[in-house]
Design an enzyme around this catalytic site. Sequence first.
Site, PDB file in Angstrom:
ATOM      1  N   GLU A 151       0.816  -1.213   0.000  1.00  0.00           N
ATOM      2  CA  GLU A 151       0.000   0.000   0.000  1.00  0.00           C
ATOM      3  C   GLU A 151       0.853   1.268   0.000  1.00  0.00           C
ATOM      4  O   GLU A 151       0.525   2.241  -0.696  1.00  0.00           O
ATOM      5  CB  GLU A 151      -0.941  -0.002   1.217  1.00  0.00           C
ATOM      6  CG  GLU A 151      -2.034  -1.058   1.140  1.00  0.00           C
ATOM      7  CD  GLU A 151      -2.889  -0.910  -0.103  1.00  0.00           C
ATOM      8  OE1 GLU A 151      -3.096   0.227  -0.564  1.00  0.00           O
ATOM      9  OE2 GLU A 151      -3.344  -1.937  -0.626  1.00  0.00           O
ATOM     10  N   HIS A 154       2.019   2.437  -3.388  1.00  0.00           N
ATOM     11  CA  HIS A 154       1.091   3.277  -4.157  1.00  0.00           C
ATOM     12  C   HIS A 154       1.344   4.759  -3.875  1.00  0.00           C
ATOM     13  O   HIS A 154       1.298   5.593  -4.782  1.00  0.00           O
ATOM     14  CB  HIS A 154      -0.353   2.931  -3.797  1.00  0.00           C
ATOM     15  CG  HIS A 154      -0.844   1.648  -4.377  1.00  0.00           C
ATOM     16  ND1 HIS A 154      -0.810   1.373  -5.729  1.00  0.00           N
ATOM     17  CD2 HIS A 154      -1.410   0.548  -3.800  1.00  0.00           C
ATOM     18  CE1 HIS A 154      -1.323   0.172  -5.957  1.00  0.00           C
ATOM     19  NE2 HIS A 154      -1.689  -0.348  -4.798  1.00  0.00           N
TER      20      HIS A 154
END
Length: 317
Positions: A151, A154
Amino acid sequence: MAARTRYAPDRGLTVRMTATMFLLGLVFVAFIAAIIGIGTAYNASDAAIVLFAVVIGGGFAIGSLFYSDKIALRTAGAREVTPEQAPELHGIVDRLCALADMPKPRVAIAHSNMPNAFATGRSADHAVLCVTDDLMRRLTPEELEGVIAHEMSHVAHKDVQVMTAASFLAIIAALLIRFAFYGELFGGGGRGRGNNQNAALLMFALMAISIVVYAVSFVLIRLLSRYRELSADRSGALLTGQPSALKSALVKVSGQMSRIPNNDLRTAKPMNAFFFAPAMHLAPKGSLAAIFSTHPSLERRLAELDKVQAQLNRRAG
């Protein structure tokens, strides 16, 4: 888009993502050319509709970029937590930020029976990481670290900015479809009789072109989204050096998704573009539904992580 962190780039995926963005650019140029062509036959009020759609679409894209973190947290029903409230979670985030040499995002937890996570924000300095409490219960610390590394990749690679820019064309096309439909449905009779037929044809042409542009851009955006998920898997696994932990987390999360009732999945569907794993029962590989998915198939993600493991083994050898 390059990031000033230690997250490793994937040149193969970067080439494919660049090609996808290039195709979106071509579609955008063709769309504008078609709009200009139609606009030569439009009166001033009709041209204003197109300009209005561009302004509204631009405002929506900018708003979603700058407020993506607040929107996502509110939609997920999450709350930010301090290091005292969630010491283990903050400890993992601190370690990954040190490894990646990037600013620490705000940390939040969402109460949900769905094991998932997301990170969003217009930049690393305005990012938020959110995990569900169910994810924390089900995963080992190593698996949770793999998910969080994915995550945070990103954020490091500015995926929110990339996807917002890519979505701009689809937003405009969708708005013009609505404006053309409702304009002809409710406002067509307001034109002079001699112009009614031409106006209807022009409005139909605008709607048809917008539908085609929306469909093409939608497919390309979903393709770009799948590439970015693979890139986040790869760079996250390389950062932690434990592809096996991320693989294990993927299998656990995907397996749990298949047991969640459809009603609960539909409720969480608006968050699919943000989630580590999509809130849906995964479509079979090669099916039409898989083409429209925001995430690659589980098999594809596991296979790519196997390649990362082989790469790490070669380095160690």
